[in-house]
Design a protein around this motif. Structure first.
Motif, PDB file in Angstrom:
ATOM      1  N   ILE B  36       0.836  -1.203   0.000  1.00  0.00           N
ATOM      2  CA  ILE B  36       0.000   0.000   0.000  1.00  0.00           C
ATOM      3  C   ILE B  36       0.872   1.255   0.000  1.00  0.00           C
ATOM      4  O   ILE B  36       0.674   2.177  -0.796  1.00  0.00           O
ATOM      5  CB  ILE B  36      -0.934   0.014   1.225  1.00  0.00           C
ATOM      6  N   LEU B  37       1.858   1.278   0.889  1.00  0.00           N
ATOM      7  CA  LEU B  37       2.740   2.437   0.956  1.00  0.00           C
ATOM      8  C   LEU B  37       3.446   2.653  -0.375  1.00  0.00           C
ATOM      9  O   LEU B  37       3.620   3.789  -0.822  1.00  0.00           O
ATOM     10  CB  LEU B  37       3.773   2.243   2.082  1.00  0.00           C
ATOM     11  N   MET B  74       0.969   7.421   8.883  1.00  0.00           N
ATOM     12  CA  MET B  74       1.728   7.136   7.670  1.00  0.00           C
ATOM     13  C   MET B  74       0.929   7.555   6.448  1.00  0.00           C
ATOM     14  O   MET B  74       1.481   7.874   5.399  1.00  0.00           O
ATOM     15  CB  MET B  74       2.035   5.643   7.588  1.00  0.00           C
ATOM     16  N   VAL B  75      -0.381   7.511   6.584  1.00  0.00           N
ATOM     17  CA  VAL B  75      -1.268   7.737   5.447  1.00  0.00           C
ATOM     18  C   VAL B  75      -2.321   8.783   5.810  1.00  0.00           C
ATOM     19  O   VAL B  75      -2.828   8.799   6.932  1.00  0.00           O
ATOM     20  CB  VAL B  75      -1.957   6.408   5.055  1.00  0.00           C
ATOM     21  N   VAL B  87     -13.112   9.181  -1.579  1.00  0.00           N
ATOM     22  CA  VAL B  87     -12.070   9.261  -0.559  1.00  0.00           C
ATOM     23  C   VAL B  87     -10.726   9.040  -1.208  1.00  0.00           C
ATOM     24  O   VAL B  87     -10.554   8.111  -2.003  1.00  0.00           O
ATOM     25  CB  VAL B  87     -12.292   8.192   0.546  1.00  0.00           C
ATOM     26  N   GLU B  88      -9.804   9.890  -0.867  1.00  0.00           N
ATOM     27  CA  GLU B  88      -8.470   9.755  -1.445  1.00  0.00           C
ATOM     28  C   GLU B  88      -7.430   9.515  -0.362  1.00  0.00           C
ATOM     29  O   GLU B  88      -7.432  10.177   0.679  1.00  0.00           O
ATOM     30  CB  GLU B  88      -8.107  11.010  -2.247  1.00  0.00           C
ATOM     31  N   TYR B  89      -6.535   8.601  -0.642  1.00  0.00           N
ATOM     32  CA  TYR B  89      -5.459   8.281   0.287  1.00  0.00           C
ATOM     33  C   TYR B  89      -4.122   8.735  -0.268  1.00  0.00           C
ATOM     34  O   TYR B  89      -3.844   8.577  -1.461  1.00  0.00           O
ATOM     35  CB  TYR B  89      -5.418   6.775   0.551  1.00  0.00           C
ATOM     36  N   SER B  90      -3.333   9.297   0.625  1.00  0.00           N
ATOM     37  CA  SER B  90      -1.998   9.733   0.211  1.00  0.00           C
ATOM     38  C   SER B  90      -1.029   9.574   1.377  1.00  0.00           C
ATOM     39  O   SER B  90      -1.450   9.315   2.508  1.00  0.00           O
ATOM     40  CB  SER B  90      -2.046  11.203  -0.225  1.00  0.00           C
ATOM     41  N   LEU B  91       0.243   9.742   1.104  1.00  0.00           N
ATOM     42  CA  LEU B  91       1.233   9.630   2.165  1.00  0.00           C
ATOM     43  C   LEU B  91       1.335  10.918   2.963  1.00  0.00           C
ATOM     44  O   LEU B  91       1.315  12.014   2.401  1.00  0.00           O
ATOM     45  CB  LEU B  91       2.611   9.284   1.588  1.00  0.00           C
ATOM     46  N   THR B  92       1.453  10.792   4.257  1.00  0.00           N
ATOM     47  CA  THR B  92       1.761  11.940   5.098  1.00  0.00           C
ATOM     48  C   THR B  92       3.255  12.211   5.008  1.00  0.00           C
ATOM     49  O   THR B  92       3.998  11.424   4.410  1.00  0.00           O
ATOM     50  CB  THR B  92       1.416  11.628   6.559  1.00  0.00           C
ATOM     51  N   PRO B  93       3.711  13.318   5.585  1.00  0.00           N
ATOM     52  CA  PRO B  93       5.170  13.538   5.632  1.00  0.00           C
ATOM     53  C   PRO B  93       5.904  12.359   6.269  1.00  0.00           C
ATOM     54  O   PRO B  93       6.943  11.921   5.779  1.00  0.00           O
ATOM     55  CB  PRO B  93       5.283  14.787   6.510  1.00  0.00           C
ATOM     56  N   PHE B  98       9.416   7.637   5.027  1.00  0.00           N
ATOM     57  CA  PHE B  98       9.713   6.216   5.152  1.00  0.00           C
ATOM     58  C   PHE B  98      10.190   5.601   3.839  1.00  0.00           C
ATOM     59  O   PHE B  98      10.781   4.527   3.819  1.00  0.00           O
ATOM     60  CB  PHE B  98       8.473   5.476   5.645  1.00  0.00           C
ATOM     61  N   ILE B  99       9.952   6.302   2.753  1.00  0.00           N
ATOM     62  CA  ILE B  99      10.321   5.764   1.440  1.00  0.00           C
ATOM     63  C   ILE B  99      11.797   5.375   1.340  1.00  0.00           C
ATOM     64  O   ILE B  99      12.122   4.299   0.834  1.00  0.00           O
ATOM     65  CB  ILE B  99       9.933   6.764   0.325  1.00  0.00           C
TER      66      ILE B  99
END
Lengths: 126, 126
Positions: B36-37, B74-75, B87-93, B98-99
């Motif tokens: 997912i990440l 994380m998200v 609904v939209e999912y994205s990465l937080t800072p 973590f990338i």
DNA sequence: CCGCATCCCTAGTGATACTG
DNA sequence: CAGTATCACTAGGGATGCGG
């Protein structure tokens, strides 16, 4: 053995390919494996020593975690044919090469875990 | 929530301290979380998009994995009050930070997984 | 001393049907 | 579309007792 997660879109047919990140994740997925690797990164240990270093672990579990790490060639098992028996565990080259990864994970964790206390022990430093 | 592993020898009393490496490990311990990440690191996704990108996952599981990643910050979950819902999912800072860790894990995995094929897809490269 | 075999138990996953 | 609720299932951990 554990749960191998195919990347999904790149899976051919029944031939499931494994994402390298997931592979790494799964290697250390056992509850005690990371701690075992950490202890062995500092010095070679006998079976009972490890058990003492891991409060709460049972013989059966310790054996299984070590066997799995052995199968993955992260840990070397040296058996001395004596009476009473003596077995020493140490890191293989592959296991040693993983230490930097542990460090990175530790650094990131240190920066991002919500810590009530401000400083947390680095796991790979003495 | 997951399994938090105290380092053992440094545990004070009932106040169990958490090894940063173990913390990091536990964050991504869910079966689909890393994938997912990875997908979110490439672009923002809607719920159904993610489900399509993760073949075999059910709605319930996807929801729970996302909720847990959300709790860990994380998200990010952005709800648009429309009909039909969106609904939209994205990465937080934190998720973005973590990338690089994912990359390190991927590099190590690529070098060390016993691959029948010589080259494996890097998970974070396009 | 080291470890295996066995059984139990729990957490996490999976599947399905239903809702705002 | 994006969930929730429920139940079933499984893998993995934990405990104990026996064996080389």
């Amino acid at each position: 053995m554990a749960r191998f997660i195919p990347q999904g879109e790149i899976v051919p047919k029944g031939q499931e390919e494994l994402c390298p990140v997931t592979y790494t994740q799964n290697l250390t997925a056992g509850k005690w494996k990371i701690t075992i690797l950490w202890h062995l990164s500092k010095q070679t240990r006998r079976f009972n020593e490890l058990q003492r270093l891991l409060p709460g672990i049972s013989k059966g579990i310790l054996t299984r975690q070590l066997r799995e790490l052995e199968e993955e060639e992260m840990v070397h098992r040296e058996v001395y044919k004596e009476v009473p028996p003596k077995v020493e565990y140490s890191l293989t080259p592959k296991g040693k090469s993983f230490i930097p990864v542990l460090n990175i994970m530790g650094e990131w964790g240190n920066e991002h875990m919500k810590s009530n206390q401000k400083e947390l022990k680095p796991v790979t430093k003495d």
